[in-house]
Scaffold this motif. Sequence first.
Motif, PDB file in Angstrom:
ATOM      1  N   GLY A 364      25.507   8.646  12.302  1.00 13.85           N
ATOM      2  CA  GLY A 364      25.417   9.618  11.218  1.00 13.85           C
ATOM      3  C   GLY A 364      25.860  10.996  11.649  1.00 13.85           C
ATOM      4  N   LEU A 365      26.261  11.774  10.675  1.00 12.81           N
ATOM      5  CA  LEU A 365      26.641  13.164  10.906  1.00 12.81           C
ATOM      6  C   LEU A 365      26.289  13.966   9.672  1.00 12.81           C
ATOM      7  CD1 LEU A 365      28.078  15.285  12.708  1.00 12.81           C
ATOM      8  CD2 LEU A 365      30.198  14.720  11.485  1.00 12.81           C
ATOM      9  N   GLY A 366      25.679  15.131   9.880  1.00 11.24           N
ATOM     10  CA  GLY A 366      25.309  15.983   8.762  1.00 11.24           C
ATOM     11  C   GLY A 366      25.690  17.431   9.013  1.00 11.24           C
ATOM     12  N   LEU A 367      25.993  18.138   7.939  1.00 12.65           N
ATOM     13  CA  LEU A 367      26.334  19.559   7.984  1.00 12.65           C
ATOM     14  C   LEU A 367      25.559  20.272   6.892  1.00 12.65           C
ATOM     15  CD1 LEU A 367      30.225  19.180   8.127  1.00 12.65           C
ATOM     16  CD2 LEU A 367      28.771  19.760  10.066  1.00 12.65           C
ATOM     17  N   SER A 368      25.096  21.472   7.167  1.00 14.85           N
ATOM     18  CA  SER A 368      24.451  22.288   6.139  1.00 14.85           C
ATOM     19  C   SER A 368      24.785  23.756   6.366  1.00 14.85           C
ATOM     20  CB  SER A 368      22.928  22.095   6.139  1.00 14.85           C
ATOM     21  OG  SER A 368      22.353  22.637   7.306  1.00 14.85           O
ATOM     22  N   LEU A 369      24.849  24.506   5.266  1.00 15.58           N
ATOM     23  CA  LEU A 369      25.173  25.929   5.312  1.00 15.58           C
ATOM     24  C   LEU A 369      24.371  26.661   4.253  1.00 15.58           C
ATOM     25  CD1 LEU A 369      27.019  28.257   6.358  1.00 15.58           C
ATOM     26  CD2 LEU A 369      28.601  27.661   4.506  1.00 15.58           C
ATOM     27  N   ASP A 370      23.653  27.711   4.676  1.00 16.12           N
ATOM     28  CA  ASP A 370      22.930  28.588   3.753  1.00 16.12           C
ATOM     29  C   ASP A 370      23.490  29.998   3.908  1.00 16.12           C
ATOM     30  OD1 ASP A 370      21.250  26.479   3.075  1.00 16.12           O
ATOM     31  OD2 ASP A 370      19.773  27.005   4.597  1.00 16.12           O
ATOM     32  N   TYR A 371      23.745  30.653   2.766  1.00 12.52           N
ATOM     33  CA  TYR A 371      24.267  32.018   2.812  1.00 12.52           C
ATOM     34  C   TYR A 371      23.506  32.874   1.801  1.00 12.52           C
ATOM     35  CZ  TYR A 371      27.408  36.000   2.828  1.00 12.52           C
ATOM     36  OH  TYR A 371      27.917  37.276   2.936  1.00 12.52           O
ATOM     37  N   ARG A 372      22.925  33.975   2.289  1.00 10.79           N
ATOM     38  CA  ARG A 372      22.173  34.891   1.427  1.00 10.79           C
ATOM     39  C   ARG A 372      23.134  35.925   0.850  1.00 10.79           C
ATOM     40  NH1 ARG A 372      19.240  39.357   2.910  1.00 10.79           N
ATOM     41  NH2 ARG A 372      19.388  38.722   5.106  1.00 10.79           N
ATOM     42  N   VAL A 373      23.467  35.745  -0.427  1.00  3.59           N
ATOM     43  CA  VAL A 373      24.425  36.627  -1.097  1.00  3.59           C
ATOM     44  C   VAL A 373      23.833  38.009  -1.295  1.00  3.59           C
ATOM     45  CG1 VAL A 373      25.873  36.912  -3.152  1.00  3.59           C
ATOM     46  CG2 VAL A 373      25.412  34.615  -2.259  1.00  3.59           C
ATOM     47  N   THR A 374      22.603  38.059  -1.768  1.00  6.47           N
ATOM     48  CA  THR A 374      21.845  39.298  -1.934  1.00  6.47           C
ATOM     49  C   THR A 374      20.450  39.049  -1.383  1.00  6.47           C
ATOM     50  OG1 THR A 374      20.874  38.794  -4.109  1.00  6.47           O
ATOM     51  CG2 THR A 374      23.133  39.695  -4.083  1.00  6.47           C
ATOM     52  N   PRO A 375      19.592  40.063  -1.294  1.00  4.87           N
ATOM     53  CA  PRO A 375      18.234  39.820  -0.804  1.00  4.87           C
ATOM     54  C   PRO A 375      17.460  38.789  -1.608  1.00  4.87           C
ATOM     55  CG  PRO A 375      18.725  42.161  -0.736  1.00  4.87           C
ATOM     56  CD  PRO A 375      19.880  41.518  -1.442  1.00  4.87           C
ATOM     57  N   THR A 376      17.880  38.512  -2.844  1.00  2.00           N
ATOM     58  CA  THR A 376      17.132  37.577  -3.688  1.00  2.00           C
ATOM     59  C   THR A 376      17.919  36.327  -4.073  1.00  2.00           C
ATOM     60  OG1 THR A 376      17.811  38.746  -5.698  1.00  2.00           O
ATOM     61  CG2 THR A 376      15.743  39.442  -4.659  1.00  2.00           C
ATOM     62  N   VAL A 377      19.179  36.233  -3.698  1.00  4.02           N
ATOM     63  CA  VAL A 377      20.017  35.099  -4.106  1.00  4.02           C
ATOM     64  C   VAL A 377      20.605  34.422  -2.870  1.00  4.02           C
ATOM     65  CG1 VAL A 377      22.062  34.363  -5.386  1.00  4.02           C
ATOM     66  CG2 VAL A 377      20.572  36.139  -6.334  1.00  4.02           C
ATOM     67  N   THR A 378      20.423  33.095  -2.791  1.00  5.19           N
ATOM     68  CA  THR A 378      20.952  32.310  -1.680  1.00  5.19           C
ATOM     69  C   THR A 378      21.724  31.110  -2.223  1.00  5.19           C
ATOM     70  OG1 THR A 378      19.073  32.915  -0.271  1.00  5.19           O
ATOM     71  CG2 THR A 378      20.375  31.008   0.398  1.00  5.19           C
ATOM     72  N   VAL A 379      22.883  30.849  -1.649  1.00  3.77           N
ATOM     73  CA  VAL A 379      23.647  29.651  -1.987  1.00  3.77           C
ATOM     74  C   VAL A 379      23.662  28.735  -0.771  1.00  3.77           C
ATOM     75  CG1 VAL A 379      25.064  30.755  -3.740  1.00  3.77           C
ATOM     76  CG2 VAL A 379      25.823  30.777  -1.364  1.00  3.77           C
ATOM     77  N   SER A 380      23.633  27.432  -1.026  1.00  2.50           N
ATOM     78  CA  SER A 380      23.561  26.447   0.055  1.00  2.50           C
ATOM     79  C   SER A 380      24.492  25.288  -0.252  1.00  2.50           C
ATOM     80  CB  SER A 380      22.130  25.914   0.220  1.00  2.50           C
ATOM     81  OG  SER A 380      21.208  26.963   0.418  1.00  2.50           O
ATOM     82  N   GLY A 381      24.906  24.620   0.811  1.00  6.48           N
ATOM     83  CA  GLY A 381      25.696  23.417   0.665  1.00  6.48           C
ATOM     84  C   GLY A 381      25.396  22.461   1.795  1.00  6.48           C
ATOM     85  N   PHE A 382      25.571  21.181   1.570  1.00 10.77           N
ATOM     86  CA  PHE A 382      25.341  20.199   2.621  1.00 10.77           C
ATOM     87  C   PHE A 382      26.270  19.018   2.415  1.00 10.77           C
ATOM     88  CE2 PHE A 382      23.076  17.960  -0.629  1.00 10.77           C
ATOM     89  CZ  PHE A 382      23.109  16.622  -0.247  1.00 10.77           C
ATOM     90  N   ALA A 383      26.509  18.274   3.484  1.00  7.71           N
ATOM     91  CA  ALA A 383      27.251  17.020   3.444  1.00  7.71           C
ATOM     92  C   ALA A 383      26.726  16.137   4.564  1.00  7.71           C
ATOM     93  CB  ALA A 383      28.749  17.263   3.607  1.00  7.71           C
ATOM     94  N   SER A 384      26.558  14.857   4.287  1.00  5.38           N
ATOM     95  CA  SER A 384      26.088  13.931   5.311  1.00  5.38           C
ATOM     96  C   SER A 384      26.731  12.574   5.092  1.00  5.38           C
ATOM     97  CB  SER A 384      24.557  13.800   5.287  1.00  5.38           C
ATOM     98  OG  SER A 384      24.121  13.183   4.092  1.00  5.38           O
ATOM     99  N   GLY A 385      26.921  11.876   6.187  1.00  6.38           N
ATOM    100  CA  GLY A 385      27.465  10.533   6.139  1.00  6.38           C
ATOM    101  C   GLY A 385      26.746   9.637   7.121  1.00  6.38           C
ATOM    102  N   ASP A 386      26.434   8.405   6.694  1.00  9.11           N
ATOM    103  CA  ASP A 386      25.757   7.425   7.554  1.00  9.11           C
ATOM    104  C   ASP A 386      26.526   6.114   7.506  1.00  9.11           C
ATOM    105  OD1 ASP A 386      23.264   8.862   8.381  1.00  9.11           O
ATOM    106  OD2 ASP A 386      23.002   8.964   6.218  1.00  9.11           O
ATOM    107  N   ARG A 387      26.593   5.448   8.650  1.00 15.10           N
ATOM    108  CA  ARG A 387      27.277   4.163   8.752  1.00 15.10           C
ATOM    109  C   ARG A 387      26.347   3.188   9.459  1.00 15.10           C
ATOM    110  NH1 ARG A 387      30.582   1.204  12.324  1.00 15.10           N
ATOM    111  NH2 ARG A 387      32.475   0.322  11.381  1.00 15.10           N
ATOM    112  N   PHE A 388      25.948   2.101   8.753  1.00 14.61           N
ATOM    113  CA  PHE A 388      25.046   1.109   9.320  1.00 14.61           C
ATOM    114  C   PHE A 388      25.732  -0.252   9.362  1.00 14.61           C
ATOM    115  CE2 PHE A 388      22.021   4.343   8.087  1.00 14.61           C
ATOM    116  CZ  PHE A 388      21.101   4.313   9.134  1.00 14.61           C
ATOM    117  N   THR A 389      25.695  -0.856  10.545  1.00 15.76           N
ATOM    118  CA  THR A 389      26.256  -2.184  10.749  1.00 15.76           C
ATOM    119  C   THR A 389      25.127  -3.169  11.024  1.00 15.76           C
ATOM    120  OG1 THR A 389      28.263  -1.224  11.700  1.00 15.76           O
ATOM    121  CG2 THR A 389      27.883  -3.571  12.073  1.00 15.76           C
TER     122      THR A 389
END
Length: 447
Positions: A364-389
């Motif tokens: 598996g591999l995961g990525l996440s990003l949080d960015y505080r645009v203003t003191p009261t507003v935050t935008v976030s994004g994530f992506a993850s992938g898993d491979r099971f055999t």
Amino acid sequence: MAVRTTLARSIGLALAACSGGAWAGQFDYTLYGTVEHTDNIGLTPDNRASNNVLMPGVNFGYTEKGSTVQANVTGNLEYRDYSGNTYDSQTLAQVAAQATWAVMPQRLDLVVQDFAGVEPLSTLAANSPNNQQQTNVIAVGPTLHFRVGDAMTGNAELHYINSYASKLKEFNSSRGQAAVRLFRDLSPTDQVSGNFEAQHVNFNNNDIAGPNYDRYELYGRYTSRLTAIDIDAALGWTHIDYNHGQSLSDPLVRLTLGWRVSARNTITLNGSYEYVDAAQDMLQPTNIIIGGELEPLQPVADAIDATRGGINVGNVVISADVYKQRQIQASYTYRADRMTFSIAPAYSKLDYVNDATLNQTGKGLGLSLDYRVTPTVTVSGFASGDRFTYDTLDRLDRTYRFGADLNHQWTPHWSWRVSYVRELRSSDAAGQSYHANEFYLTVVYKR
């Protein structure tokens, strides 16, 4: 009934063990209400059905750091109501509780640990509402502290452990565990210990769970807490005796490492080679010491996807079987004044002792990003992938999740957030490939 039982064990027992004085600690809570819209509530490849889900809930936390009582309890209680009665409404609980009561200070403690969660009925099927169950593992018992000469200290422990699942009854068991540990401080930051643990596992229903067994572990452990690096390493041996005569033995290796590269950069690493079972995995979740605080190093799918904010379904295979686990997980986190970024790769291989059906290799591999645009507003994004055999089943599953989130803190107590999640699975098994879009609107009140 399942949730009432879980909450009674998880909250009542943990706090009751703290003998009244626990309520001198700090109690906090957060109330939230979430509305979800999904275009594939059943996570099916065909006949995809849209649905709206109403999810009110409460997050709570309790801490006590007194001389007699120390406790740390965190939890989440959530109710889910599905539109059109597509699925039965359900109440779910997630609790992690640890409490210690010094019955005789520096001599005798009463210790309680409890972990409740929501796990799948089958990890081979999608996490639809009808593939979820409540689980709970609790351990309670005394710990006796003693000295060995002037240079060493020791603990003698005796615990009763109970495991419970609301639907898969083969998981239900009662266990007795005894342990003796000797500690020697090498320096103010470094310590070595010798540990012997013996456990008898008795399943409530052997017809579906299989034979009872005894488990023995002997290992040495080294811990170090420096300014920039924390190390927790164990090396030893595990021996398991089944009542029907089968036995198995293998080395035991565990390693957790935390490295604060700088004020903004942190690296964690966790690896193990050992025999475990689902109850043991849930009772002793992997932790790494970072800056004096225990932070869980979770599987990628759990650690990265934080957009929902409520109770997520775990990925533990709920069964009575013992399995050999080889796993390594890592994470890198960068924290700046306005931005936080994380990347988390993981690898695991599970080989079951009695039933090889679910033998699996996961990456598996995961990525996440949080960015505080203003003191009261935050935008976030994530992506993850898993491979099971799954070698025995000749099956390969690939699952991908990605999403975005906007959070606005409009007063010190009130906030709202809107989220989008896209999930896709490609599977060799018939009927297990799907894709879904999920939209969330959440209003939060924080005490």
